[in-house]
Motif scaffolding. Structure first.
Motif, PDB file in Angstrom:
ATOM      1  N   ILE A  92       0.841  -1.202   0.000  1.00 25.49           N
ATOM      2  CA  ILE A  92       0.000   0.000   0.000  1.00 25.49           C
ATOM      3  C   ILE A  92       0.873   1.248   0.000  1.00 25.49           C
ATOM      4  CG2 ILE A  92      -1.647   1.350   1.380  1.00 25.49           C
ATOM      5  CD1 ILE A  92      -2.797  -1.465   2.276  1.00 25.49           C
ATOM      6  N   THR A  93       1.924   1.241   0.821  1.00 27.34           N
ATOM      7  CA  THR A  93       2.847   2.376   0.888  1.00 27.34           C
ATOM      8  C   THR A  93       3.510   2.600  -0.470  1.00 27.34           C
ATOM      9  OG1 THR A  93       3.269   1.924   3.231  1.00 27.34           O
ATOM     10  CG2 THR A  93       4.883   3.305   2.078  1.00 27.34           C
ATOM     11  N   GLY A  94       3.999   1.537  -1.079  1.00 29.02           N
ATOM     12  CA  GLY A  94       4.628   1.645  -2.391  1.00 29.02           C
ATOM     13  C   GLY A  94       3.651   2.144  -3.439  1.00 29.02           C
ATOM     14  N   PRO A 167       7.273  19.908  -4.710  1.00 30.38           N
ATOM     15  CA  PRO A 167       8.474  19.128  -5.054  1.00 30.38           C
ATOM     16  C   PRO A 167       8.431  17.711  -4.452  1.00 30.38           C
ATOM     17  CG  PRO A 167       9.036  21.050  -3.698  1.00 30.38           C
ATOM     18  CD  PRO A 167       7.558  21.079  -3.916  1.00 30.38           C
ATOM     19  N   PRO A 168       9.281  16.815  -4.979  1.00 27.77           N
ATOM     20  CA  PRO A 168       9.304  15.428  -4.486  1.00 27.77           C
ATOM     21  C   PRO A 168       9.488  15.310  -2.974  1.00 27.77           C
ATOM     22  CG  PRO A 168      10.618  15.617  -6.477  1.00 27.77           C
ATOM     23  CD  PRO A 168      10.206  17.012  -6.107  1.00 27.77           C
ATOM     24  N   THR A 169      10.255  16.191  -2.360  1.00 30.34           N
ATOM     25  CA  THR A 169      10.444  16.117  -0.899  1.00 30.34           C
ATOM     26  C   THR A 169       9.126  16.348  -0.166  1.00 30.34           C
ATOM     27  OG1 THR A 169      11.144  18.431  -0.920  1.00 30.34           O
ATOM     28  CG2 THR A 169      12.898  16.756  -0.876  1.00 30.34           C
ATOM     29  N   ALA A 170       8.312  17.258  -0.667  1.00 29.64           N
ATOM     30  CA  ALA A 170       7.005  17.515  -0.051  1.00 29.64           C
ATOM     31  C   ALA A 170       6.080  16.320  -0.238  1.00 29.64           C
ATOM     32  CB  ALA A 170       6.374  18.780  -0.646  1.00 29.64           C
ATOM     33  N   TRP A 174       4.419  14.101   2.666  1.00 25.67           N
ATOM     34  CA  TRP A 174       2.974  13.843   2.685  1.00 25.67           C
ATOM     35  C   TRP A 174       2.717  12.364   2.939  1.00 25.67           C
ATOM     36  CZ3 TRP A 174       0.366  10.551  -0.633  1.00 25.67           C
ATOM     37  CH2 TRP A 174      -1.030  10.599  -0.599  1.00 25.67           C
ATOM     38  N   LEU A 175       3.461  11.500   2.239  1.00 25.79           N
ATOM     39  CA  LEU A 175       3.267  10.061   2.397  1.00 25.79           C
ATOM     40  C   LEU A 175       3.569   9.630   3.833  1.00 25.79           C
ATOM     41  CD1 LEU A 175       2.535   7.355   1.145  1.00 25.79           C
ATOM     42  CD2 LEU A 175       4.901   7.146   0.354  1.00 25.79           C
ATOM     43  N   THR A 176       4.647  10.142   4.408  1.00 28.66           N
ATOM     44  CA  THR A 176       4.985   9.829   5.803  1.00 28.66           C
ATOM     45  C   THR A 176       3.839  10.208   6.731  1.00 28.66           C
ATOM     46  OG1 THR A 176       7.343  10.163   5.391  1.00 28.66           O
ATOM     47  CG2 THR A 176       6.619  10.348   7.681  1.00 28.66           C
ATOM     48  N   LEU A 177       3.270  11.381   6.519  1.00 27.12           N
ATOM     49  CA  LEU A 177       2.201  11.863   7.388  1.00 27.12           C
ATOM     50  C   LEU A 177       0.891  11.101   7.194  1.00 27.12           C
ATOM     51  CD1 LEU A 177       2.935  15.690   7.126  1.00 27.12           C
ATOM     52  CD2 LEU A 177       3.441  14.170   9.056  1.00 27.12           C
ATOM     53  N   VAL A 178       0.518  10.795   5.948  1.00 27.38           N
ATOM     54  CA  VAL A 178      -0.760  10.110   5.744  1.00 27.38           C
ATOM     55  C   VAL A 178      -0.718   8.665   6.214  1.00 27.38           C
ATOM     56  CG1 VAL A 178      -1.469  11.608   3.853  1.00 27.38           C
ATOM     57  CG2 VAL A 178      -0.437   9.406   3.339  1.00 27.38           C
ATOM     58  N   ALA A 186       2.182   3.782  15.629  1.00 28.82           N
ATOM     59  CA  ALA A 186       2.575   5.153  15.926  1.00 28.82           C
ATOM     60  C   ALA A 186       3.610   5.580  14.888  1.00 28.82           C
ATOM     61  CB  ALA A 186       3.175   5.237  17.326  1.00 28.82           C
ATOM     62  N   ARG A 187       3.716   6.861  14.659  1.00 30.89           N
ATOM     63  CA  ARG A 187       4.685   7.355  13.689  1.00 30.89           C
ATOM     64  C   ARG A 187       6.092   7.135  14.223  1.00 30.89           C
ATOM     65  NH1 ARG A 187       4.208  13.353  11.636  1.00 30.89           N
ATOM     66  NH2 ARG A 187       5.306  13.852  13.520  1.00 30.89           N
ATOM     67  N   PRO A 188       6.979   6.577  13.400  1.00 32.56           N
ATOM     68  CA  PRO A 188       8.352   6.392  13.847  1.00 32.56           C
ATOM     69  C   PRO A 188       9.057   7.728  13.999  1.00 32.56           C
ATOM     70  CG  PRO A 188       8.147   5.849  11.520  1.00 32.56           C
ATOM     71  CD  PRO A 188       6.765   6.136  12.042  1.00 32.56           C
ATOM     72  N   THR A 189      10.066   7.750  14.850  1.00 32.37           N
ATOM     73  CA  THR A 189      10.873   8.955  14.986  1.00 32.37           C
ATOM     74  C   THR A 189      11.527   9.204  13.640  1.00 32.37           C
ATOM     75  OG1 THR A 189      11.249   8.399  17.277  1.00 32.37           O
ATOM     76  CG2 THR A 189      12.715  10.037  16.306  1.00 32.37           C
ATOM     77  N   SER A 190      11.394  10.430  13.169  1.00 33.86           N
ATOM     78  CA  SER A 190      11.870  10.757  11.824  1.00 33.86           C
ATOM     79  C   SER A 190      13.181  11.513  11.873  1.00 33.86           C
ATOM     80  CB  SER A 190      10.813  11.614  11.123  1.00 33.86           C
ATOM     81  OG  SER A 190      11.286  12.040   9.877  1.00 33.86           O
ATOM     82  N   THR A 191      13.951  11.329  10.829  1.00 34.16           N
ATOM     83  CA  THR A 191      15.183  12.102  10.652  1.00 34.16           C
ATOM     84  C   THR A 191      14.928  13.145   9.574  1.00 34.16           C
ATOM     85  OG1 THR A 191      15.979  10.498   9.042  1.00 34.16           O
ATOM     86  CG2 THR A 191      16.690  10.208  11.329  1.00 34.16           C
ATOM     87  N   HIS A 192      13.647  13.594   9.471  1.00 33.14           N
ATOM     88  CA  HIS A 192      13.242  14.546   8.434  1.00 33.14           C
ATOM     89  C   HIS A 192      13.980  15.861   8.621  1.00 33.14           C
ATOM     90  CE1 HIS A 192      10.746  16.719   5.656  1.00 33.14           C
ATOM     91  NE2 HIS A 192      10.451  17.597   6.615  1.00 33.14           N
ATOM     92  N   HIS A 193      14.543  16.341   7.544  1.00 34.91           N
ATOM     93  CA  HIS A 193      15.204  17.643   7.555  1.00 34.91           C
ATOM     94  C   HIS A 193      14.469  18.529   6.564  1.00 34.91           C
ATOM     95  CE1 HIS A 193      18.443  15.843   9.825  1.00 34.91           C
ATOM     96  NE2 HIS A 193      18.532  14.889   8.907  1.00 34.91           N
ATOM     97  N   GLY A 194      13.487  19.304   7.036  1.00 33.93           N
ATOM     98  CA  GLY A 194      12.682  20.112   6.137  1.00 33.93           C
ATOM     99  C   GLY A 194      13.450  21.212   5.632  1.00 33.93           C
TER     100      GLY A 194
END
Length: 194
Positions: A92-94, A167-170, A174-178, A186-194
């Motif tokens: 589903i994620t893919g 852009p692709p990063t956004a 979005w996919l991470t959040l949805v 639960a949402r995993p701890t992210s290493t997101h660098h906005g």
């Protein structure tokens, strides 16, 4: 009784060239892309284009139908992989990631379809996608990964509100959040660098 003749190879090639050129020209110029320009980009005479697609609405509807078939094939393959032992959540994620990327590249064509009122006459691919997605979601629920209240309509809602013009990063964010809303995790701890 005479059997229906298969389309000639050059007709099939021309149709594909026209659809590819239409997608490209509409992406570049929006709904105002001209039939003459589309024919030129496809390398066919404008009469050939009109033989395949009598109106621009017919042409845009065919581009949308081709896209819908691609999406249906993708979700069908994801369902098959899940039936073969892959985790439904991964499939589903893919699928969501791929369909949002495909929608981003077809964004202008979708806008043109809305403007022109183009709608594919054949809804078999849409129906096939819905059936495969229903089965994929059910598998995810059975595995305990997908929240029990998630429906196919929810997936369509998410896709329709995806930031396809970002852009692709956004789109990745979005996919991470949805996914948090779809899953029981639960949402995993992210290493997101906005």
């Amino acid at each position: 009784m005479a059997q229906a003749r298969a389309p000639r190879a050059d007709a099939v090639r021309n149709r594909k060239k026209i659809l590819d050129a239409a997608r490209e020209q509409i992406t570049l110029h929006g709904p105002d892309a001209g039939m003459d320009e589309i024919a030129a980009a496809a390398g066919v005479a404008v009469g050939t284009l009109y033989r395949h697609f009598p109106t621009k609405t017919d042409l845009v509807a065919a581009v949308i139908a081709e896209y819908t078939t691609h999406v249906a094939d993708d979700v069908d393959a994801a369902r098959e992989r899940a039936a073969g032992g892959s985790r439904a959540l991964e499939e589903i994620t893919g699928f969501l990631g791929r369909v949002v990327e495909a929608t981003a590249t077809n964004h202008a064509v979708k806008a043109a379809a809305r403007t022109l009122g183009a709608r594919p006459a054949d809804t078999a691919a849409e129906s096939r996608a819905g059936t495969a997605l229903t089965e994929l979601l059910q598998a995810g629920k059975s595995e305990g990964d997908i929240h029990p209240d998630v429906t196919v309509d929810d997936i369509y809602l998410l896709i329709s509100t995806a930031p396809t013009d970002q852009p692709p990063t956004a789109r990745a964010r979005w996919l991470t959040l949805v996914l948090v809303g779809l899953t029981t995790h639960a949402r995993p701890t992210s290493t997101h660098h906005g």
